[in-house]
Design an enzyme around this catalytic site. Structure first.
Site, PDB file in Angstrom:
ATOM      1  N   HIS A   1       1.952   5.107  -2.640  1.00  0.00           N
ATOM      2  CA  HIS A   1       2.356   6.683  -2.609  1.00  0.00           C
ATOM      3  C   HIS A   1       3.565   6.682  -3.283  1.00  0.00           C
ATOM      4  O   HIS A   1       3.788   7.721  -3.723  1.00  0.00           O
ATOM      5  CB  HIS A   1       2.464   6.871  -0.743  1.00  0.00           C
ATOM      6  CG  HIS A   1       0.656   6.481  -0.249  1.00  0.00           C
ATOM      7  ND1 HIS A   1      -0.487   7.084  -0.777  1.00  0.00           N
ATOM      8  CD2 HIS A   1      -0.023   6.077   1.018  1.00  0.00           C
ATOM      9  CE1 HIS A   1      -1.480   6.709  -0.323  1.00  0.00           C
ATOM     10  NE2 HIS A   1      -0.791   6.208   1.000  1.00  0.00           N
TER      11      HIS A   1
ATOM     12  N   HIS B   1       0.553  -1.313  -0.086  1.00  0.00           N
ATOM     13  CA  HIS B   1       0.093  -0.388  -0.411  1.00  0.00           C
ATOM     14  C   HIS B   1       0.885   1.587  -0.342  1.00  0.00           C
ATOM     15  O   HIS B   1       0.740   1.883  -0.714  1.00  0.00           O
ATOM     16  CB  HIS B   1      -0.858   0.226   1.335  1.00  0.00           C
ATOM     17  CG  HIS B   1      -1.815   0.861   1.438  1.00  0.00           C
ATOM     18  ND1 HIS B   1      -2.931   1.874   0.832  1.00  0.00           N
ATOM     19  CD2 HIS B   1      -1.800   2.912   1.726  1.00  0.00           C
ATOM     20  CE1 HIS B   1      -3.400   2.538   0.929  1.00  0.00           C
ATOM     21  NE2 HIS B   1      -2.286   3.481   2.119  1.00  0.00           N
ATOM     22  N   GLU B   2       1.749   1.757   0.933  1.00  0.00           N
ATOM     23  CA  GLU B   2       2.718   2.173   1.123  1.00  0.00           C
ATOM     24  C   GLU B   2       3.631   2.647  -0.476  1.00  0.00           C
ATOM     25  O   GLU B   2       3.666   3.839  -0.453  1.00  0.00           O
ATOM     26  CB  GLU B   2       3.639   2.463   2.526  1.00  0.00           C
ATOM     27  CG  GLU B   2       2.895   1.936   3.188  1.00  0.00           C
ATOM     28  CD  GLU B   2       1.930   3.667   3.947  1.00  0.00           C
ATOM     29  OE1 GLU B   2       0.847   3.751   4.131  1.00  0.00           O
ATOM     30  OE2 GLU B   2       2.120   4.582   3.135  1.00  0.00           O
TER      31      GLU B   2
END
Lengths: 82, 367
Positions: free
Chosen positions: B123, B119-120
């Site tokens: 970003h 997920h990170e």
């Protein structure tokens, strides 16, 4: 006077909601809480934005489903641009 | 999906990463493996490559940090905020920080490091949070068995909008989150569960609570991390407060939201012959205490009190239910039995022994 437990809970819940909306929905910190502004309560506005994002019922109130979502572990990045 | 404002992206496709420090809660090799797998989630669907480096500055630096770690975004201790990352750019750009006070793991306990890292990195590559509840870039944590993880289509579309498609001959695709009001939505299995109705679809379950307006969509793994996706049949034995879930030749027993120890067991334990490889649908008739199982074009009847299959089965579905269909899913509500076949469901009256109504499969959701 001793604070009634319910009022204490309510104060903590409000603090939690405010902190969540400041972290993830760029709610501005209110440095003049004693001044009442004429527009809609910014907290309610941000709460609606958060409820819309998560597909919850948009009530503008910290209802149980909204608090349940806020308590979920999550990423530290805001959901809206800061 | 949402691309970060200003469309920040890496100007090159071959990126480097470095793991600055390790959490004592996982073996070092497991941290390396989890992070390596997380990078492959994104390199599998784009032209991007990621090379691990040691002892020098990398594009993406990953580290575990405590509370205030001097990036203006202090961590908050166990739970709450698990990690954060910075959009593509020089210096701290692209870097990923994990909250060291979380219970990092490589499985379903605590917080799975692979899932959070993947997920990170979204970003780090220029994506913001998606409001698709099934997307990897959805803000809240939800566990999926890393062995079963597939990057959802919403995230594939997002990252390819930034970096283009993968160089692979066959373009990868991912699971799409079911929409309750999608007229084409079909179901793998359906059961009641203490007054709610649970609709299973792939990795997801749609929960219909009698008092809530909206339908809740969750990963099956959110409630039952050890259960597989793709549940094929399910029914509730209200008397015993148990729900049985079936996939291939195995079945599990749930008591409420807890999996009863000692399961899965083989369906042959219920009396099916070895020629039966899977169960397509099931429902329990509360008044007779009999459970009906559907396989291919036949149905079986199981006596819950005697704990054995009734004699004289299987029989043809059309002989009892009056419809020559294969049943995908079934459940009983208010005495009626609802048989689902694709986008259609048939309401069967067990007393009249006939189908009394035909509806869309999604009619249970307040669309």
């Amino acid at each position: 006077f001793p604070v009634a437990p319910e009022a204490e809970d309510e104060r903590k819940t409000l603090q939690f909601v405010e902190s969540y909306l400041q972290n993830f929905y760029s709610l501005q910190r209110d440095h003049q809480p004693h001044l009442r502004n004429k527009g809609e309560n910014p907290l309610a506005t941000k709460l609606k934005e958060m409820q819309a994002f998560f597909g919850l019922q948009v009530t503008g109130k910290p209802d149980p489903e909204t608090l349940e979502m806020m308590k979920k572990p999550r990423c530290g990045i805001p959901d809206v641009e800061q | 999906y949402v691309i970060t404002t200003g469309n920040p992206k890496w100007k090159k496709n071959n990126l480097t990463y470095r793991i600055l420090n390790y959490t004592p809660k996982m073996r070092r090799a497991d941290v390396d493996a989890a992070i390596r797998k997380a990078f492959s989630v994104w390199s599998n669907v784009t032209p991007l490559t990621f090379q691990k480096v040691e002892d020098k500055e990398a594009d993406i630096m990953l580290s575990f940090a405590y509370r205030d770690h001097y990036d203006n975004s202090p961590f908050d201790g166990p739970n709450g905020q698990l990690a954060h990352a910075f959009q593509p750019g020089e210096g701290i750009g692209g870097d990923v920080h994990f909250d060291e006070e979380e219970a990092w793991t490589k499985d379903g306990r605590g917080y799975n490091l692979f899932i959070v890292t993947a997920h990170e990195l979204g970003h780090s590559l220029g994506l913001s949070h998606s409001n698709d509840p099934g997307a990897l870039m959805y803000p809240t944590y939800s566990y999926t068995d890393p062995k079963e993880f597939l990057l959802p289509q919403d995230d594939i579309d997002g990252i390819q909008a930034i970096y283009g498609r993968s160089n692979a001959a066959v373009q990868p695709t991912g699971p799409i989150t079911p929409q309750a009001c999608d007229p084409n939505l079909t179901f793998d299995a359906i059961t009641t569960l203490r007054g709610e109705i649970i609709f299973f679809k792939g990795r997801y379950m749609l929960r219909r609570h009698p008092e809530r307006i909206e339908t809740e969509i969750n990963f099956i793994s959110l409630f039952w991390p050890t259960l597989p996706s793709g549940i094929q049949a399910a029914y509730e034995n209200v008397e015993r407060d148990e729900v049985l879930l079936f996939k291939e030749d195995k079945y599990w027993v749930l008591n409420g939201y807890n999996i009863v120890p000692g399961y899965p067991k083989q369906i042959y334990h219920l009396g099916f012959p070895k020629t039966v490889k899977r169960v397509n649908a099931a429902y329990n008739d509360e008044t007779t205490g009999k459970t009906y199982f559907f396989t291919a074009d036949r149905y079986w009847r199981y006596d819950e009190k005697k704990k054995s299959m009734d004699h004289g089965y299987p029989r043809k579905i059309v002989s009892h239910f009056g419809k020559k269909i294969r049943v995908d899913a079934a459940f009983q509500e208010n005495g009626y039995v609802y048989l689902f076949h694709g986008k259609t469901q048939f309401q069967f009256d067990p007393h009249a022994k006939q189908i009394v109504r035909e509806m869309e499969s999604i009619s249970w959701f307040r669309c």
